[in-house]
Structures are given as structure tokens and as C-alpha cells.
Design a protein around this motif. Structure first.
Motif, PDB file in Angstrom:
ATOM      1  N   ALA A  89      16.101  -2.051 -15.143  1.00  0.00           N
ATOM      2  CA  ALA A  89      15.276  -3.255 -15.090  1.00  0.00           C
ATOM      3  C   ALA A  89      14.433  -3.307 -13.815  1.00  0.00           C
ATOM      4  O   ALA A  89      13.273  -3.718 -13.833  1.00  0.00           O
ATOM      5  N   SER A  90      15.025  -2.874 -12.713  1.00  0.00           N
ATOM      6  CA  SER A  90      14.335  -2.917 -11.427  1.00  0.00           C
ATOM      7  C   SER A  90      14.971  -1.895 -10.498  1.00  0.00           C
ATOM      8  O   SER A  90      16.035  -1.339 -10.802  1.00  0.00           O
ATOM      9  N   LEU A  91      14.324  -1.663  -9.366  1.00  0.00           N
ATOM     10  CA  LEU A  91      14.879  -0.737  -8.392  1.00  0.00           C
ATOM     11  C   LEU A  91      16.240  -1.219  -7.907  1.00  0.00           C
ATOM     12  O   LEU A  91      17.182  -0.426  -7.779  1.00  0.00           O
ATOM     13  N   ALA A  92      16.373  -2.509  -7.647  1.00  0.00           N
ATOM     14  CA  ALA A  92      17.642  -3.051  -7.157  1.00  0.00           C
ATOM     15  C   ALA A  92      18.762  -2.835  -8.170  1.00  0.00           C
ATOM     16  O   ALA A  92      19.880  -2.444  -7.804  1.00  0.00           O
ATOM     17  N   ASP A  93      18.474  -3.070  -9.443  1.00  0.00           N
ATOM     18  CA  ASP A  93      19.486  -2.883 -10.485  1.00  0.00           C
ATOM     19  C   ASP A  93      19.859  -1.412 -10.631  1.00  0.00           C
ATOM     20  O   ASP A  93      21.034  -1.067 -10.807  1.00  0.00           O
TER      21      ASP A  93
END
Length: 308
Positions: free
Chosen positions: A165-169
Motif C-alpha cells: 500500500a505504501s513504503l511504510a507498510d
């Protein structure tokens, strides 16, 4: 050819040859992927002891006497299991020529026999959250000991959901698993140089895993820094729809051990004087196999339950 008492042996031999040809063809043509994650080890007994596990042969500077890694330090044993599949063909079915469906059955037996290692290898992988490896810990654990003395520990277990979903995820899931493996060191503080290369997922996670490894951007539009970091392998033998496994499979030994005691083979019992024929009029055909799957080195795998 009419099936009679006089020519029964000849007819049965002819049928068995045909059944075996069908079986072998299906066996040969069936594709498997267990070789990607498992090292095959031949077995000559009911069980094999893997005392050598944990004696990672990394070179050290030779100062003074050599440091001997003795094999008796661990008592990890993999015990073979027995497997079979047997069908009965009635003599009246042969006599009446009612055998049109049998080639399909034997082809299926050949296919399933080829899949036998596949089943137990991925069974071992998916049960790594509860079954133990050589160091007495479950394959996936937060406290594997480092070295013989175990003065420090390492973790190869996560609970994070696989995400792109995102870099953090992605960093919290795949990124964390990759870091766990690439940062591993031996008891002397030297890198083990582990390189993860295979991401194993259930069918439910195929789309996410494929996107994570092939898409140029995450779902939120940011650059995907993990593109191409690993290949994706999908297997329906995994027990849950949320678990995922990051493996290092390029070394001599792979994360899973497939212990091969007896390769699946087709056999028959067609003696017309046998009790099976006399009492029930049945000729028996079946497959037998022996083997088991277990674990090699836990630092070659990181597993996540994908529950948080």
C-alpha cells in the motif's frame, strides 16, 4: 482378449503394463516447485539424525589451535512417515471390459505421486510456526540462539500483513523480513551474508506479492524500492490466507529438508491364487512412498503469520 482362468496372467500383465505407462507419463509431466525451497536428502533408515545442523562452516582467522565444530552438539532427528494409495479392480470389471475409467485413475495416481514431496515440504513450511527445528525452537521464533553457547539470540518471526500500500507498510512487512535476514551475524559478529530471494505466499496473497515485487510504484504512488528483490512462489498448501515466507534458497542447503526414504512407485498384487482374488475377486494396484520433511537452518527463512 477374453479374460479367462487360462489367460488371466497374460491379461493382467498386459493391463499392468498399460497402467504403469499411464502412471509414469502423468508422473513425468506433473510440475512441482518443492525443489525451490527444499534440499533432498536420501534416507536409508526409519529416521535420520541431523547432528551437523548448526555447525555453519564459516572460516575464521587461524590463531593458535583450530576451533573444532563437533557434530554431536545437536540431536535433531527426522523420522520417516509411510504413505499409500491403493485401488481394487474386480475381475468381473476386467472380464466385462468395464475398465475405461481406469487410465484416468492411474494418471491421477501418477500426478499425486509426483506431488507427494510437494505436499510434505510445504506442510513443513506452513507448520514452521509451531514445529521445532534443530535448536529446540520452532522454525519461526523470536529467540533462536546464536552459536553453540547462545549468548545472544535472533528473530525470524513476524506477524505483520504483507502489503504494498505504501513504503511504510512495505517496510514494516517485507522490509522488516529482509533486514532480519541480511543483518544476521555469527557468534563472532561476522555477517552470514544471507540474501533472501524467494517470497512464498498462499493464493490469497498472490496479487499483493506480485505487485510488491514487480510494480514500479506502491499503491499510493510512491517509488517501490523493493521491486525485483525476490521471486514470488504461490502454493495452495499453505495453511492460512495471511501467512507469508521470505526464504534464502541459493545456498547449498535450503530452508527445508526433504528426506527421501522411498520414492513413490506403482505396484500390483495380481496373483490369481491370492486370498483377495479368491474371497473378493479383487486385484490390487497401489502406490507406496516413505519420507518426511523437516527444517535446516532457521536463518534461511523469515515467516509472518500476517495477523497484525
Amino acid at each position: 482378449m477374453k479374460f479367462t482362468a487360462e489367460n488371466a496372467k497374460q491379461v493382467l500383465a498386459h493391463l499392468y503394463t498399460g497402467f504403469k505407462t499411464t502412471f509414469n507419463k502423468a508422473f513425468t509431466e506433473t510440475e512441482t516447485t518443492w525443489q525451490r525451497i527444499a534440499t533432498e536428502v536420501p534416507s536409508k533408515s526409519k529416521a535420520e539424525n541431523y547432528a551437523w545442523l548448526g555447525k555453519f562452516p564459516k572460516l575464521r582467522e587461524w590463531i593458535g589451535e583450530k576451533v573444532i565444530k563437533r557434530l554431536e552438539g545437536y540431536g535433531y532427528t527426522i523420522t520417516n512417515r509411510s504413505f499409500e494409495s491403493t485401488i481394487a479392480v474386480h475381475k468381473h470389471e476386467i472380464d466385462d471390459g468395464d475398465i475405461l475409467g481406469l487410465p484416468i485413475i492411474f494418471a491421477s495416481m501418477g500426478e499425486e505421486s509426483k506431488q507427494f514431496p510437494q505436499d510434505i515440504v510445504f506442510e513443513a513450511l506452513t507448520t514452521g510456526f509451531k514445529n521445532k527445528c534443530f535448536d529446540g525452537k520452532t522454525l519461526y521464533a523470536t529467540d533462536h540462539p546464536v552459536g553453540d553457547k547462545g549468548k545472544s539470540t535472533f528473530s525470524n518471526k513476524l506477524t505483520e500483513k504483507l502489503s504494498w500500500a505504501s513504503l511504510a507498510d512495505a517496510e514494516a512487512s517485507f522490509g522488516a523480513a529482509k533486514t532480519m535476514m541480511t543483518s544476521l551475524k555469527d557468534e563472532n559478529g561476522r555477517s552470514l551474508k544471507i540474501k533472501p530471494d524467494l517470497l512464498v505466499v498462499p493464493p490469497a496473497l498472490e496479487s499483493i506479492a506480485t505487485s510488491l515485487m514487480t510494480a514500479s510504484k506502491f499503491a499510493d504512488g510512491t517509488e517501490n524500492i523493493y521491486k525485483g528483490n525476490a521471486e514470488v512462489l504461490v502454493d495452495a498448501g499453505l495453511a492460512t490466507d495471511t501467512e507469508w515466507h521470505l526464504l534464502s534458497t541459493k545456498k547449498v542447503i535450503k530452508p527445508i529438508i526433504y528426506q527421501n526414504r522411498q520414492k513413490p512407485e506403482l505396484m500390483s498384487k495380481t496373483d490369481i491364487q491370492s486370498d483377495d482374488v479368491f474371497k473378493r475377486g479383487e486385484y490390487l494396484f497401489g502406490v507406496e512412498a516413505r519420507g518426511e520433511a523437516g527444517y535446516s537452518l532457521p536463518h534461511l527463512a523469515v515467516g509472518s503469520t500476517g495477523t497484525t
